[in-house]
Scaffold this active site. Structure first.
Site: not given
Ligand code: SAM
Ligand code: DTB
Ligand code: SF4
Length: 332
Positions: A71, A74, A111, A274
């Site tokens: 990715c 990332c 999370c 969010r």
């Protein structure tokens, strides 16, 4: 920050997607005069939520770095030289301590993220023990562990997982430019498995990856056309990390971030939207506009997974200034 609840937290109901959103319809919303768009989103928000309440989620990277996926955004990908070291899965005891601290500071959801392409069967056993221990603290639980094989979502649900975060990240037609080790369809398959297992879906994306406005509209359309729509929609602004292919991505103006929040709110009226990564680049006034435009959840705590997030004290102060309160959660 006032912690008195205005009303007890209601478990979000499943809402069937009410209309199919075409990308051009969302582009039309993006193109509205800025304050008209914010006003319209604020109206939708007030029709569906108590607009003074903000849901607070804390985040912990339980398995950091060395991810085999590529990715482009990332810092944890093994394909990029970002200085993030590969670590083992953290212990249950360590994670529980972090979850207790998050709860004591006012978070209602914890999370947990793992830098995996997806978990192996033995990882599912380990994270199930972690989920049980965090759930026992009276927190909502959320996991983001990557692609799930058949049956894994059911095991996570049985362990007490409430939400699974799995982002679509960008418009379908841009996906292959951002990641080449998996496909957009792989993400959809996992989202289907998560839904089938009865987990709540947290699914959003990242803006500021050199995408066009049409592609931003395409991302929101692909989220809003999931049926049912996700209960939680994290909108991340790219955190540009040195060593990633996107380290020099063009910065988006803050108004474009607010527009994206507003369009997400209008297209997904029942979802929690969010205001996620990238808040360190938004000053208080811009964040206030995001809340007006319908954002009603934040990552709360000074760290995201590996990058920095605003300090809790500053967030509490901002919420006080805006007369916002933390949404309370009564564990079942
Ligand atoms: N490996 C799992 C996966 O990809 O689904 C879970 C962890 S992954 C880090 C979770 C999400 O973090 C990604 O889908 C992406 O939306 C977000 N993310 C990662 N790096 C980011 C960055 N630099 N800026 C903003 N969001 C980022
Ligand atoms: C999401 O949409 N954003 C969070 C969470 N889900 C896992 C992750 C943000 C990561 C930001 C960069 C980092 O710290 O690694
Ligand atoms: Fe791995 Fe997830 Fe990062 Fe992609 S976003 S490199 S899958 S940790």
């Amino acid at each position: 920050m006032t912690t008195q609840p205005l009303k007890p937290h209601q478990t979000p109901k499943l809402h069937a997607q009410t209309q199919y959103w075409r990308v051009c319809q969302l582009e039309e919303l993006f193109a509205l005069p800025f304050l008209d768009l914010v006003f319209r989103a604020a109206q939708v928000h007030r029709e569906h939520f108590n607009s003074r309440e903000i849901q607070l989620s804390s985040l912990l990277s339980i398995k950091t770095g060395g991810c085999p996926e590529n990715c482009a955004y990332c810092p944890q990908s093994a394909h990029h030289n970002t200085g993030v070291a590969k670590e083992e899965l953290l212990s249950v005891a360590y994670i529980v301590e972090k979850a207790k601290i998050a709860k004591s500071r006012g978070a209602t959801r914890f999370c947990m993220g793992a830098a995996w392409r997806g978990p192996k069967p033995r990882d599912i056993e380990k994270v199930s023990a972690i989920i049980r221990a965090v759930k026992d603290l009276g927190l909502e639980t959320c996991g983001t562990f990557g692609l799930l094989d058949e049956g894994m979502a059911e095991e996570l649900k049985a362990a007490g997982l409430d939400y699974y975060n799995h982002n679509l990240d960008t418009a379908p037609e841009k996906y292959n430019d951002i990641v080449s080790t998996r496909k957009h369809e792989d993400r959809l398959e996992t989202l289907g498995r998560v839904r089938k297992a009865g987990l709540k879906v947290c699914c959003g994306g990242i803006i500021g990856m050199n995408e066009s406005r049409k592609e931003r509209a395409g991302l929101i359309a692909s989220l809003a056309n999931l049926d049912p729509q996700p209960e939680s929609v994290p909108i991340n602004q790219l955190v540009k990390v040195a060593g990633t292919p996107l380290e020099n991505a063009e910065s988006l103006d803050w108004t474009e971030f607010v527009r994206t929040i507003a369009v997400a709110r209008i297209a997904m009226p029942n979802s929690y939207v969010r205001l996620s990564a990238g808040r360190k680049n938004l000053d208080e006034a811009a964040q206030a506009l995001c809340f007006l435009a319908g954002a009603n959840s934040i990552f709360y705590g000074d760290k995201l997974l590996v990058t920095a997030n605003p300090e809790e004290d500053g967030d509490r102060l901002l919420m006080d200034k805006l007369d916002l309160v933390a949404e309370s959660f009564q564990a079942a």
